[in-house]
Design an enzyme around this catalytic site. Structure first.
Site, PDB file in Angstrom:
ATOM      1  N   HIS A 122       0.868  -1.182   0.000  1.00  0.00           N
ATOM      2  CA  HIS A 122       0.000   0.000   0.000  1.00  0.00           C
ATOM      3  C   HIS A 122       0.897   1.222   0.000  1.00  0.00           C
ATOM      4  O   HIS A 122       1.730   1.401   0.889  1.00  0.00           O
ATOM      5  CB  HIS A 122      -0.928   0.026   1.211  1.00  0.00           C
ATOM      6  CG  HIS A 122      -1.892   1.173   1.179  1.00  0.00           C
ATOM      7  ND1 HIS A 122      -3.180   1.057   0.678  1.00  0.00           N
ATOM      8  CD2 HIS A 122      -1.764   2.475   1.563  1.00  0.00           C
ATOM      9  CE1 HIS A 122      -3.797   2.214   0.756  1.00  0.00           C
ATOM     10  NE2 HIS A 122      -2.956   3.099   1.291  1.00  0.00           N
ATOM     11  N   CYS A 123       0.714   2.088  -0.987  1.00  0.00           N
ATOM     12  CA  CYS A 123       1.550   3.280  -1.128  1.00  0.00           C
ATOM     13  C   CYS A 123       0.740   4.519  -0.782  1.00  0.00           C
ATOM     14  O   CYS A 123      -0.215   4.851  -1.490  1.00  0.00           O
ATOM     15  CB  CYS A 123       2.097   3.385  -2.556  1.00  0.00           C
ATOM     16  SG  CYS A 123       3.126   4.848  -2.810  1.00  0.00           S
ATOM     17  N   PRO A 124       1.100   5.244   0.282  1.00  0.00           N
ATOM     18  CA  PRO A 124       0.342   6.453   0.635  1.00  0.00           C
ATOM     19  C   PRO A 124       0.498   7.566  -0.400  1.00  0.00           C
ATOM     20  O   PRO A 124      -0.388   8.420  -0.519  1.00  0.00           O
ATOM     21  CB  PRO A 124       0.941   6.860   1.987  1.00  0.00           C
ATOM     22  CG  PRO A 124       2.299   6.246   2.014  1.00  0.00           C
ATOM     23  CD  PRO A 124       2.183   4.966   1.252  1.00  0.00           C
ATOM     24  N   ASN A 156      -3.379   4.393  -2.497  1.00  0.00           N
ATOM     25  CA  ASN A 156      -3.998   3.160  -2.980  1.00  0.00           C
ATOM     26  C   ASN A 156      -3.029   2.012  -2.809  1.00  0.00           C
ATOM     27  O   ASN A 156      -1.823   2.211  -2.608  1.00  0.00           O
ATOM     28  CB  ASN A 156      -4.375   3.301  -4.456  1.00  0.00           C
ATOM     29  CG  ASN A 156      -5.443   2.310  -4.893  1.00  0.00           C
ATOM     30  OD1 ASN A 156      -5.933   1.506  -4.085  1.00  0.00           O
ATOM     31  ND2 ASN A 156      -5.803   2.346  -6.157  1.00  0.00           N
TER      32      ASN A 156
END
Length: 301
Positions: free
Chosen positions: A151-153, A157
């Site tokens: 999960h990449c802030p 997403n």
């Protein structure tokens, strides 16, 4: 029937939830957006920093330049790459990464699967869904994601089966404009040192120097981060192994598609210029029709 919260190592086959065609219809009929405050702030900061870089490159370095062709070529190249980077960011953020439908682990649905004796399925206790092979639950998206890498802030997403391609393009284009900005900044410093600062910028020397220093710091940080992420993503694709699977040291129970087969699976088809086009596959007309029919966009999570 097994309902443990941990992946079983003796699973022989996982029942797919939806066919590929059904997934495309479901994904096309909604706008995916994660309502996470940290992710939304990080996504806003990404756009702000890219636009700041465009401002400094265009108004501090290129427009005041006495060389028309230098300004034109570098301006077109930098802004074109910036548009591709921001488009890739939007496609990553607003694309369904491969979410498994919530709450489908009902008794009726599991009976309809007509499982063979000894066949095992995996149920997620957090979102009450039947989890396909290689899917993992994301606590931020609150969904199980197929081939979840992480999960990449910064894109607010998950990076998963359906949007990994756009994330790879995002890191590649951000690294490209960061390197371009560093080269332009170095050239601008070198040029302005040889002449009067007032002659090479419309801004006062202190303001121009501060803007360029901040741009260089931003470019170095972004270049380092995105170049590393780009390399790890390409390595994961070529080895058909997500970052979660690598960290958990999961033994593959699937047939691996390595090197070019993995690249073709993620980017869709044989090598072509479409691989580098974040607009490819964008069904804007269909999305607008869906929004008109429903009276607005449907937000996920």
């Amino acid at each position: 029937m097994q309902s443990s919260g941990h992946r079983l190592r003796d699973v022989e086959q996982h029942q797919p939830l939806l066919s590929g065609g059904e997934e495309e219809v479901v994904a096309a009929d909604r706008v995916w957006f994660i309502q996470d405050s940290c992710g939304m702030v990080c996504a806003f900061m990404t756009w702000f920093l890219v636009m700041y870089a465009q401002f400094v490159v265009n108004f501090v370095m290129l427009l005041p330049s006495k060389s028309f062709w230098f300004s034109l070529i570098n301006g077109v190249a930098f802004n074109f790459l910036a548009v591709l980077a921001l488009t890739s960011h939007l496609r990553t953020m607003l694309s369904d990464p491969g979410a498994v439908p919530k709450g489908n682990a009902t008794k009726e649905y599991m009976e309809s699967l007509q499982l063979k004796p000894g066949e095992v399925i995996y149920k997620c206790p957090k979102c009450c869904s039947i989890k396909p092979e290689r899917a993992h639950h994301c606590s931020i998206c609150k969904r199980c994601i197929r081939k979840m890498d992480h999960h990449c802030p910064w894109v607010n997403n998950c990076v998963g089966e359906n949007n990994q391609r756009f994330f790879v393009l995002f890191t590649m284009y951000i690294a490209s404009i960061s390197l371009h900005a560093l080269c332009l900044s170095g050239f601008h410093f070198f040029t302005c040192v040889r002449v009067q600062w007032n002659e090479c910028s419309d801004f006062s020397p202190p303001v121009a120097v501060l803007l360029l220093i901040f741009l260089c710091l931003e470019a170095v940080l972004f270049l380092t981060f995105t170049a590393v992420m780009f390399g790890t993503q390409i390595h994961s694709i070529c080895n058909d192994e997500t970052e979660i699977e690598r960290l958990k040291n999961e033994k593959p129970t699937w047939e691996r598609r390595v090197r070019w087969e993995g690249m073709k699976a993620v980017f869709g088809g044989p090598p072509s210029l479409l691989w580098f086009n974040p607009f490819a596959g964008l069904r804007l007309q269909r999305l607008l029709m869906v929004r008109a029919r429903k009276g607005g966009a449907e937000f996920s999570v």
